[in-house]
Structure formats: structure tokens, C-alpha cells
Design an enzyme around this catalytic site. Structure first.
Site, short mmCIF file in Angstrom:
data_model
loop_
_atom_site.label_atom_id
_atom_site.label_comp_id
_atom_site.label_asym_id
_atom_site.label_seq_id
_atom_site.Cartn_x
_atom_site.Cartn_y
_atom_site.Cartn_z
N THR A 127 -2.15 5.06 9.17
CA THR A 127 -2.33 4.43 7.86
C THR A 127 -0.99 3.92 7.32
O THR A 127 0.07 4.43 7.69
CB THR A 127 -2.92 5.46 6.87
OG1 THR A 127 -2.78 4.98 5.55
CG2 THR A 127 -2.20 6.80 6.94
N ASP A 128 -1.06 2.97 6.40
CA ASP A 128 0.17 2.51 5.74
C ASP A 128 0.73 3.57 4.80
O ASP A 128 1.89 3.50 4.38
CB ASP A 128 -0.07 1.19 4.97
CG ASP A 128 -1.13 1.28 3.88
OD1 ASP A 128 -1.75 2.36 3.70
OD2 ASP A 128 -1.36 0.25 3.20
N GLU A 129 -0.10 4.60 4.46
CA GLU A 129 0.33 5.58 3.46
C GLU A 129 1.50 6.43 3.95
O GLU A 129 2.22 7.03 3.13
CB GLU A 129 -0.86 6.45 3.02
CG GLU A 129 -2.00 5.57 2.54
CD GLU A 129 -3.11 6.26 1.77
OE1 GLU A 129 -2.88 7.35 1.24
OE2 GLU A 129 -4.21 5.68 1.69
N TYR A 153 -2.39 14.25 2.58
CA TYR A 153 -3.07 13.32 3.49
C TYR A 153 -2.05 12.56 4.33
O TYR A 153 -2.11 12.54 5.56
CB TYR A 153 -3.94 12.33 2.69
CG TYR A 153 -4.41 11.15 3.51
CD1 TYR A 153 -5.47 11.28 4.41
CD2 TYR A 153 -3.79 9.90 3.42
CE1 TYR A 153 -5.89 10.20 5.19
CE2 TYR A 153 -4.20 8.82 4.18
CZ TYR A 153 -5.25 8.98 5.06
OH TYR A 153 -5.66 7.91 5.84
N LYS A 157 -0.84 12.95 8.33
CA LYS A 157 -0.96 11.78 9.21
C LYS A 157 0.41 11.44 9.82
O LYS A 157 0.52 11.18 11.01
CB LYS A 157 -1.51 10.60 8.39
CG LYS A 157 -1.76 9.36 9.20
CD LYS A 157 -2.74 9.61 10.32
CE LYS A 157 -4.12 9.12 9.97
NZ LYS A 157 -5.03 9.31 11.13
#
Ligand code: NAD
Ligand code: TYD
Length: 347
Positions: A127-129, A153, A157
Site C-alpha cells: 500500500t502507499d500508506e 496497519y 505492512k
């Protein structure tokens, strides 16, 4: 083998692969948590080439058995806990699934494939997060932006991404990673912003907007993400990372207003009928301000670009949710309602 293939993004990937490559066997390996739903794959049930195995990615023996039984040569890893708010209330579950689960998959794949990694691929969906939170006016994330996760989260990741790279370097496992921005479209569990808004407008329920609604996300229609995953599986270079994004930044409040207006129109309600449902609630802890992705690498190297504009994608999404109330009722019953009360009760 598509892990998490019964979830939101996974089901679009699996259906695309089954339809496009009739000679390929696609094994969906999924634990069927609250977010995994076999109804998401009902369209392809019984199709030759589609196999479903219920299993947990933290279960090394089951992963190994499935890999050997089906002679797996490619793993697309989408199995994960995927909701930031749940990661705040249950961080250990996120570490278990994403860190230990991904590590278990990597370790098992490196053993099963140890004699011959030719033609094999371990493709991890990220994810970009993991890149953290951008300020307004800062440049979008590139593949070389340092990782700076800020929620359980994104931290879990990021940790799994580091393990993927470590297995590439240490064990020579052919690995590839893609980091994608926020997805939306049919079959997304209605705890996420877009389906939650459509569902709440439909049921005349308040729409919780965190903080002031100024936070910005970069939205991508899920089928465009599935197309990118297909392309990377086919032509991605092992050891590389690809950023995938919609090039479509919008504040949460702006997005919510668009969805309300599209949903009201689709339901035949007068303009502005549901505007009063917007309810500002306490902000998410550590709420990332802005995400934005620079996807120029995958465009230049593999020719991918987003093909569905936001308005078109949102219209398709609103139509799908309104036409599939059975699916929605099913997933919003029971556990989900308790969760909803716990998260938003009293606000
Ligand atoms: P989802 O929550 O809809 O689906 C996750 C799937 O994984 C479910 O089918 C669930 O049953 C399965 N699963 C969960 N734990 C498992 C375990 N221990 N073993 C086996 N299966 C398990 O998630 P999604 O939105 O489809 O996201 C898929 C992946 O893509 C995730 O890794 C997520 O972080 C990533 N991603 C999502 C987005 C997005 O906007 N949704 C954007 C970028 C990246
Ligand atoms: P979400 O769909 O949970 O995705 P992510 O946190 O991975 O970006 O949330 C998208 C944005 O919408 C995020 O900034 C949080 C916000 N949000 C709300 O304002 N209200 C809600 O009820 C939800 C679920 C999210």
C-alpha cells in the site's frame, strides 16, 4: 495461488485471471475472515481452472501442502487485515496476519522452490500508506520515498514488505512488490469510506466524517488495480517495486459529497436530500493527512495507467451497491453491526 482471493481486490484479480487465461489454474487460498466472502467469487464457481482452498497464511503446513498439491509457481499475496481503524483496536492481529503470515508464506515458498526458482514469482501487494503522511503541496510518493508508517496497519505492512525484500536478497527468492493507493469499487466491505457512505445514504443513516474531512486520498478503481497486478505478474521484473495510483486526489469531504449526490440521483431522490446526513466525528488517532502516488515508473516501464475516471468509477460503484442489496445485507448483519456500534456508537 492468490492469497486473500475472496476479499475485495482479490476477487477482481481472480476473476480477471480466470477469464483472461483459460489455460492457467488459479488457486484461491483464503482464511475467510469477516472480509473474505465466497459470494465474491460466485460468478466463476465451477469454472475449470478455479480452485478454492480455505487456509490461513500463518499455517506453514497448510501453505506447503497447497503449494505442493497444486504445483504452485506464482504467489500473489493479498491476504491481510486491511482496515486502519481495526488495526488501532487490534494491532496484534495485524502483526500476526501480515508480518507472521507473510513471513510464513515467504519461508515456505523459499523451501518449496529451493531447487529451482526459474519461472517462479512471489508477488506481494502493498500500500502507499507505508510511505507515511504527506503535507499539502509535498510531492507524491515515488518508489524511493523512505518508509515512514504511522499506524499499526501501515507498520505491519511495511514490516512485511521488508521481509519480502530480505527474502529476495538473502534466499534469492524472485520477489516483486507493488504499492497501491486507495481502491474502490464493487465487493468492498462497507467499513471502508466509499461503500459505507453509499450504504448509509441508502438507509438514511448518519455519515461519519473523521475530523474536518480535509484528509486527502488518491483513489483508484479496483479493476484498474487488478489490471496492474495482472501486468506485473506477467512482466514485472523480480527485485523491483512498482507504485500504482489513480492520479486522483480528493478530500474526504469532497468525495463524500460526490457520493451522496450520485446515490441520491440513482435512488430518484431530490438533489440535496441526504446532505444533512454528514456528521463530523472525532478524528482517527494518528490520521494520515494525505496520500498521493507518482505512478510514472509503471507507466513508462510496463505501459499501465488508470483508465477509469472518478465520476465513472463512482457511478459504477453506486450502481453495483444499489443493485446488490442482498450482498450488502448479508455482510452488514451480525458481527458487522456490533463493530459499527463499537466504532461509532454514541457519536
Ligand atoms: P480485504 O480485507 O477485502 O480482503 C482480505 C482477504 O484476506 C479476505 O478475503 C480475508 O479472508 C483474507 N485473509 C485475512 N487474513 C488471512 C489469513 N491469515 N490467511 C488467509 N487469508 C486471510 O482486503 P483488500 O482491500 O482486498 O486488500 C487486499 C490487499 O491489498 C491487502 O494486503 C491490503 O493491504 C492491500 N491494499 C488494499 C488497498 C485498498 O484500498 N483496499 C490499497 C492498497 C493495498
Ligand atoms: P478508509 O476507507 O478506511 O481507507 P484508509 O484509511 O486506508 O485511507 O478511509 C478513507 C479516508 O476516509 C480516511 O482518511 C479515513 C476517512 N474515513 C471517514 O472520514 N469516515 C469513515 O467512516 C471512514 C471509514 C473513513
Amino acid at each position: 495461488m492468490v492469497t486473500g482471493g475472496a476479499g475485495f481486490i482479490g476477487c477482481h484479480v481472480v476473476k480477471r485471471l480466470i477469464r483472461k487465461y483459460p489455460a492457467v489454474r488459479v488457486v484461491v487460498y483464503d482464511a475467510l475472515t469477516y472480509a473474505g466472502n465466497l459470494a465474491n467469487l460466485a460468478d466463476i464457481e465451477g469454472q475449470p481452472g478455479y480452485v478454492f482452498v480455505r487456509g490461513d497464511i500463518t499455517d506453514a503446513a497448510a501453505v506447503e501442502r497447497t503449494m505442493r498439491n497444486h504445483d504452485i509457481d506464482c504467489i500473489i499475496n493479498l491476504a491481510a487485515e486491511s482496515h486502519v481503524d481495526r488495526s488501532i483496536t487490534d494491532p496484534l492481529l495485524f502483526a500476526r496476519t501480515k508480518v507472521m503470515g507473510t513471513l510464513t508464506l515467504l519461508y515456505t515458498a523459499s523451501r518449496v522452490w529451493e531447487d529451482d526458482t526459474g519461472g517462479k514469482l512471489f508477488y506481494h501487494i502493498s500500500t502507499d500508506e507505508v510511505y507515511g503522511s504527506l503535507g499539502f503541496g509535498e510531492r507524491p510518493f515515488t518508489e524511493s520515498t523512505p518508509y515512514a508508517p504511522r499506524s499499526p496497519y501501515s507498520a505491519s505492512k511495511a514490516s512485511s514488505d521488508h521481509f519480502v525484500r530480505a527474502f529476495g536478497e538473502t534466499y534469492g527468492l524472485p520477489v516483486v512488490i507493488s504499492n497501491c493507493s486507495n481502491n474502490y469499487g464493487p465487493y468492498q466491505f462497507p467499513e471502508k469510506l466509499i461503500p459505507l457512505v453509499i450504504n448509509n445514504v441508502g438507509n438514511n443513516r448518519p455519515i461519519p466524517v473523521y475530523g474536518t474531512g480535509e484528509n486527502v486520498r488518491d483513489w483508484l478503481y479496483v479493476e484498474d488495480h487488478a489490471a496492474a497486478i495482472d501486468l506485473i505478474t506477467d512482466r514485472g521484473v523480480p527485485g523491483e517495486t512498482y507504485n500504482i495510483g489513480g492520479g486522483c486526489e480528493l478530500s474526504n469531504l469532497g468525495l463524500v459529497k460526490m457520493i451522496i449526490s450520485l446515490t441520491d440521483r440513482r435512488l430518484g431522490r431530490p438533489k440535496g436530500a441526504s446532505d444533512g446526513l454528514v456528521t463530523f466525528v472525532r478524528d482517527r488517532s494518528g490520521h494520515d493527512l494525505r496520500y498521493a502516488i507518482d505512478h510514472s515508473k509503471i507507466t513508462a516501464e510496463l505501459g499501465w495507467r488508470p483508465s477509469t475516471g472518478l465520476e465513472e468509477g463512482l457511478e459504477k460503484t453506486v450502481d453495483w451497491y444499489i443493485g446488490n442489496t442482498g450482498w450488502l445485507d448479508n455482510v452488514t448483519s451480525g458481527e458487522y453491526m456490533e463493530y459499527y456500534d463499537r466504532m461509532y456508537g454514541g457519536q
